[in-house]
Design an enzyme around this catalytic site. Structure first.
Site, short mmCIF file in Angstrom:
data_model
loop_
_atom_site.label_atom_id
_atom_site.label_comp_id
_atom_site.label_asym_id
_atom_site.label_seq_id
_atom_site.Cartn_x
_atom_site.Cartn_y
_atom_site.Cartn_z
N LYS A 110 0.87 -1.19 0.00
CA LYS A 110 0.00 0.00 0.00
C LYS A 110 0.89 1.23 0.00
CE LYS A 110 -4.46 0.85 0.08
NZ LYS A 110 -5.47 -0.01 -0.56
P1 NAD Z 1 -12.81 7.78 -4.53
O1 NAD Z 1 -11.87 8.81 -4.09
O2 NAD Z 1 -13.05 7.56 -6.00
O3 NAD Z 1 -14.28 8.04 -3.88
C1 NAD Z 1 -14.45 8.18 -2.50
C2 NAD Z 1 -15.87 8.66 -2.25
O4 NAD Z 1 -16.07 8.75 -0.83
C3 NAD Z 1 -16.16 10.05 -2.80
O5 NAD Z 1 -17.53 10.13 -3.19
C4 NAD Z 1 -15.92 10.96 -1.59
O6 NAD Z 1 -16.63 12.19 -1.67
C5 NAD Z 1 -16.43 10.09 -0.48
N1 NAD Z 1 -15.85 10.41 0.82
C6 NAD Z 1 -14.56 10.73 1.10
N2 NAD Z 1 -14.43 10.97 2.42
C7 NAD Z 1 -15.64 10.77 2.98
C8 NAD Z 1 -16.15 10.86 4.29
N3 NAD Z 1 -15.35 11.19 5.31
N4 NAD Z 1 -17.46 10.59 4.51
C9 NAD Z 1 -18.28 10.24 3.49
N5 NAD Z 1 -17.85 10.15 2.20
C10 NAD Z 1 -16.56 10.40 1.96
O7 NAD Z 1 -12.33 6.42 -3.83
P2 NAD Z 1 -12.67 4.93 -4.24
O8 NAD Z 1 -11.63 4.44 -5.18
O9 NAD Z 1 -14.12 4.85 -4.62
O10 NAD Z 1 -12.42 4.18 -2.86
C11 NAD Z 1 -13.42 4.17 -1.83
C12 NAD Z 1 -13.05 3.10 -0.83
O11 NAD Z 1 -12.98 1.83 -1.49
C13 NAD Z 1 -11.70 3.28 -0.14
O12 NAD Z 1 -11.81 2.82 1.19
C14 NAD Z 1 -10.78 2.37 -0.92
O13 NAD Z 1 -9.68 1.93 -0.15
C15 NAD Z 1 -11.70 1.23 -1.24
N6 NAD Z 1 -11.32 0.43 -2.41
C16 NAD Z 1 -11.18 1.00 -3.63
C17 NAD Z 1 -10.85 0.20 -4.73
C18 NAD Z 1 -10.76 0.75 -6.13
O14 NAD Z 1 -10.61 -0.05 -7.06
N7 NAD Z 1 -10.85 2.05 -6.33
C19 NAD Z 1 -10.64 -1.18 -4.56
C20 NAD Z 1 -10.79 -1.72 -3.28
C21 NAD Z 1 -11.14 -0.90 -2.22
#
Ligand code: NAD
Length: 420
Positions: A110
């Site tokens: 990570k």
């Molecule tokens: P992103 O940045 O594209 O989207 C995050 C979303 O969450 C946005 O809508 C943002 O406004 C919202 N957000 C941020 N802080 C917040 C808060 N404090 N309260 C409420 N909403 C909030 O990120 P993502 O890629 O969609 O990732 C989201 C989660 O999924 C993370 O925990 C990440 O580790 C996990 N994840 C992502 C992937 C991937 O392929 N992108 C894969 C596995 C896990």
């Protein structure tokens, strides 16, 4: 065994507690258990960035490899104000279990930079990304460690990373990152992969409960890469998406939201808030609203001891990493809520990242239908395997998923032995 001070953080304590609990259940040898508790290597870097104002600001960044026993390491890069060494180390550990659980030839990694990406201009984000990549360059490479997007980073971030790395090699190296734009070697279906994977495991979970996904009432926290795709696909499956939020707040419509129109609204305004025909709701209230399926897809520790007893969903599918605290996990289990754990529910992203990496190494690209079919097969098999372990061992899905992931990594250590 106690946690080492270097990695001290709430999430690392949680990850260690999970490992220790599962190591006991698996009767792991003490020596292997001890090795699993530490990352193989962790790098802390400072990143001086020329800001638009002309000033130089210094950010702190990390890259952590948890283990390399099953192959090169793989894991996301996050830009967030909460990033610290302990959090990144815990997330690298979770990636190890996730990759092993999904049968991928990777160890966990990570990376992260402590910053608020929303306060940086595109130019500043590019400067930050290129300098961060340069600082960690010794740790990354197509057969060494392959970053991907995570919270606060996207395809463009990966394009800058790939370009910076490639410039130092004097040639294009598409396999150094995944989640990059199609034009430079990205994979079709990668952007949708995590959200799509959530739908596949939800489909299995609903089937086991004797339910049909169609008509289920769904609440999603987070409307980014993971949440927005899950929302669109579930909406298309005939689910009623009644509540959604982002960092600025949430929206609610009892009759269901039109996700295509919501996407247009977000593209125009930058937030779900203010979408016509909805009532406003806070992120905290959203978690507690009546629904069948709750998908936390934003940040960690959203379902906690103080709100878990008010969660009304019968299924929680963890799109985010670590959205449920261990205390809340116990409460949800006692209340009979099915929790599909992060290392299973959101693994679709790393599965299609693996497909992208393989395509990049071979310069041979697959059709979207092939990607989707293989993803569905892997997600479905993993869910069924975890579910079978849970039944056999009399545990919840999280414990079963961790048991399978940790068992495989431990087996790798066992057969490889200890160098020198
Ligand atoms: P992103 O940045 O594209 O989207 C995050 C979303 O969450 C946005 O809508 C943002 O406004 C919202 N957000 C941020 N802080 C917040 C808060 N404090 N309260 C409420 N909403 C909030 O990120 P993502 O890629 O969609 O990732 C989201 C989660 O999924 C993370 O925990 C990440 O580790 C996990 N994840 C992502 C992937 C991937 O392929 N992108 C894969 C596995 C896990």
């Amino acid at each position: 065994m106690t946690a080492t001070a270097e990695f001290d953080s709430h999430l690392y304590e949680t990850a260690l507690a999970q490992l220790d609990r599962v190591a006991g259940r698996l009767s792991l040898e003490v020596d292997i258990h001890e090795r699993l508790r530490y990352p193989r290597r962790a790098l802390v870097v400072s990143i001086p960035v020329r800001m638009d104002s002309g000033r130089t600001e210094v950010f702190v960044g990390y890259r952590v490899h948890h283990n390399t026993v099953l192959g090169p390491t793989k894991g996301g890069l996050r830009y967030d104000t909460g990033v610290n060494l302990g959090e990144v180390t815990a997330l690298a550990m979770l990636m190890s279990w996730k990759c092993a659980l999904m049968g991928l030839p990777y160890g966990g990694a990570k990376g992260g930079v402590r910053c608020d990406p929303r306060k940086l201009s595109a130019n500043e984000r590019e400067n930050l990304t290129r300098r961060y990549t340069t600082e960690i360059i010794l740790l990354i490479g197509p057969d060494l460690d392959i970053p991907a997007p995570d919270l606060g980073t996207d395809e463009q971030t990966m394009a800058w990373m790939m370009d910076t790395y490639s410039m130092t090699q004097g040639k294009s190296v598409p396999g150094v990152v995944t989640g990059k734009p199609l034009i430079i070697g990205g994979s079709v279906g990668r952007r949708e992969a995590t959200g799509r994977g959530i739908v596949y495991v939800l489909y299995q979970a609903a089937r086991q409960l004797g339910q049909d996904l169609k008509g289920r009432r769904v609440v999603i926290q987070g409307f980014g890469n993971v949440g927005a795709v899950a929302a669109r696909l579930l909406w298309r499956e005939g689910c009623l998406i009644v509540g959604i939020s982002d960092v600025k707040g949430g929206i609610w419509n009892d009759a269901g939201l039109d996700i295509r129109q919501l996407e247009t609204h977000v593209a125009e305004t930058g937030s779900v808030v203010g979408f016509p025909g909805t009532t406003e709701i806070s992120n905290a209230e959203l978690i507690e609203q009546p629904c069948d399926v709750l998908i936390p897809a934003a940040v960690g520790s959203q379902i906690r001891e103080d709100n878990a007893s008010r969660v009304k969903a019968s299924i929680v599918a963890e799109g985010a990493n670590g959205p449920t605290t261990p205390e809340a996990d116990v409460i949800l289990r006692e209340r009979g809520v099915t929790v599909i754990p992060d290392i299973l529910a959101n693994a679709g992203g790393v599965v299609v990242s693996y497909f992208e990496w393989v395509q990049g190494l071979q310069y041979f690209f697959w059709r979207e239908s092939e990607i989707t079919a293989r993803l569905q097969e892997i997600m479905t098999k993993a869910f069924n395997r975890v579910s079978a372990i849970a039944s056999k061992e009399g545990t919840d899905l999280r414990t079963a998923a961790l048991m399978e992931g940790i068992r495989r990594v431990a087996e790798g250590y066992r057969v490889r032995g200890l160098y020198p």
